[in-house]
Design a protein around this motif. Structure first.
Motif: not given
Length: 473
Positions: A128-132
């Motif tokens: 869930a934090g990869v794109a950020a």
């Protein structure tokens, strides 16, 4: 791909006597059959994850490789810190090392002594934090608090995180470890998370943050990495420039100053096992709140942890309430659960005596295996020695002691001066004082022997090494 960066150089003194400077908690099986380090490495593996990078110290380097091999994990790199300088220099070293091959590669920095029962849920939170992180954000992971904990720092969010799947949220500020009243207020407010000390970012983004907020660390750590020397599959960071780096945490050096911060809340269970109270909370408990481990028996006890780490030592609690009792072969801790955070005071008191139990573990782990002292008296000492398959002790001699070796399992290849023999079960060999000798395990199973030392001085520093396959001094 995400490269896990496992930090495993801490000592964990609040979990004494199980965790000590010579063998800290990350290498112990505190919860379940795997060690905390092995569980952490396994949790950060699989689809989407590259081989891990590990930062540790020289004393633990062979424990790290041994436990990773047992878990079936092949590390990408193991960086050896000359001495502990806290998390900021360690993270910076990892980022500089990663920059050489892929500056835009993502790094997931995690301590190696945490417990996360639901590994798939945690991996989902990471995704869930990869794109950020790919967009240049410094992503941290916050744990939804379940009680008013005073041993953790907190993360303040603008609004309550709400329910549902993990998603990136804006971070307002970091909050220092609170007292009890403040912790209760933070829990009630609903918009605070525990700071887990786990981060996701690209090498490029975290290096930019260091250059902006902690530029004084760049030169010494860069030099330590560039001047590092390969050693038996490890990279030893150069000690002289490393010593010039400040001893500071990543939170203080960078995170509390950065503006490109994002938080992913995680609510599927987590503990840093920072003290015996947290171990009790994570352990299976009966209807009266009693947790047992090893040969332990509880009679009419409530909310109590009884743990024996010696198969020959039965620990019995009778009529106890809110008590921690941990028994090791050489030390026993008995404490009220409310004083769990203060166990480090006991370690300090033992260090002041001084008592060897403050830092030394009953089993002394070495690259070739381990040994433990079974009996000691005037001019003699008896040890059990276990040598891994294919492993060998150094070629050495002693000034002050002779040794008798009795093989009780497996086969030993023994060198005494210019004579080499195979010694099998129930056979023995004598090593005279001053003789140059070596012991090897040529077999495919662990070799176990009993060593009887006799002499005027029996300390471990009475060793002259002539050859050593593990490059120890």
């Amino acid at each position: 791909m995400i490269t896990p960066v496992l930090l495993c150089g801490g000592s964990g003194t609040r979990l004494w006597p199980l965790s000590r400077k010579s063998y800290p908690k990350q290498f112990a099986a505190l919860i379940g059959d795997s060690t905390l380090f092995q569980a952490s490495a396994a949790r950060l593996s699989g689809p989407g994850f590259a081989a891990p990078m590990v930062l540790t110290n020289s004393d633990f380097r062979f424990i790290v490789t041994e436990q990773l091999a047992e878990a079936g994990i092949d590390p990408a790199a193991i960086l050896i810190e000359p001495d502990g300088r806290n998390t900021a220099p360690a993270v910076l070293a990892a980022a500089l090392y990663q920059e050489k091959s892929d500056p835009d590669g993502l790094l997931l920095v995690a301590p190696s002594d945490h417990v996360v029962p639901d590994a798939p849920a945690f991996r989902a939170a990471v995704q869930a934090g990869v794109a950020a992180a790919q967009n240049g954000q410094l992503v941290t992971f916050g744990i939804r608090p379940t009680y008013a904990e005073t041993g953790y720092g907190y993360l303040e969010l603008a609004d309550a995180p709400g329910a549902g799947a993990p998603r990136p949220l804006a971070l307002t500020r970091f909050v220092e470890k609170p007292d009890t009243a403040r912790a209760e207020a933070l829990l009630a407010a609903g918009n605070y998370l525990w700071n887990a000390g786990i981060f996701l970012f690209s090498a490029r983004a975290i290096l930019a943050a260091f250059r902006a907020h902690a530029p004084e660390l760049i030169a010494p750590v860069q030099a330590a990495v560039d001047q590092g020397k390969p050693d038996l599959g490890f990279l030893r960071l150069a000690p002289e420039p490393w010593a010039k780096a400040a001893d500071i945490s990543i939170d203080y050096a960078v995170m509390e100053k950065a503006e490109n911060l994002t938080v992913v809340p995680f609510a599927a269970g987590w503990s840093d096992l920072g003290d015996w109270d947290s171990v009790w909370r994570e352990a299976p408990r009966d209807a009266r709140g009693v947790a047992l481990s090893g040969p332990a028996t509880a009679l009419d006890c409530d909310d109590t942890l009884l743990r024996s780490e010696d198969d020959g030592l039965e620990l019995v609690g009778l009529g106890l309430k809110n008590i921690i009792a941990v028994a090791m072969p050489d030390a026993v801790l008995v404490a009220d659960i409310s004083r769990a955070q203060d166990v480090k005071q006991a370690v300090a008191a033992l260090q002041a005596k001084p008592a060897k139990q403050a830092e030394s573990f009953p089993k002394d782990h070495r690259p070739w295996g381990w040994f433990e002292c079974l009996a000691v008296g005037e001019r003699f000492q008896v040890k059990r020695i276990v040598v891994h398959p294919g492993a060998a002790l150094s070629l050495q001699s002693h000034h002050h002691r002779a040794e008798h070796w009795i093989v009780v399992q497996g086969t030993a290849k023994v060198t005494v001066d210019d004579k080499v023999t195979l010694v099998t079960e129930n056979q023995s060999v004598y090593v005279p004082l001053g003789a140059v000798h070596r012991m090897e395990n040529p077999g495919k199973l662990p070799m176990v022997l009993i060593e009887v030392q006799t002499g005027s001085y029996l300390g471990e520093d009475d060793i002259i090494r002539y050859e050593d396959v593990y490059a120890r001094e």
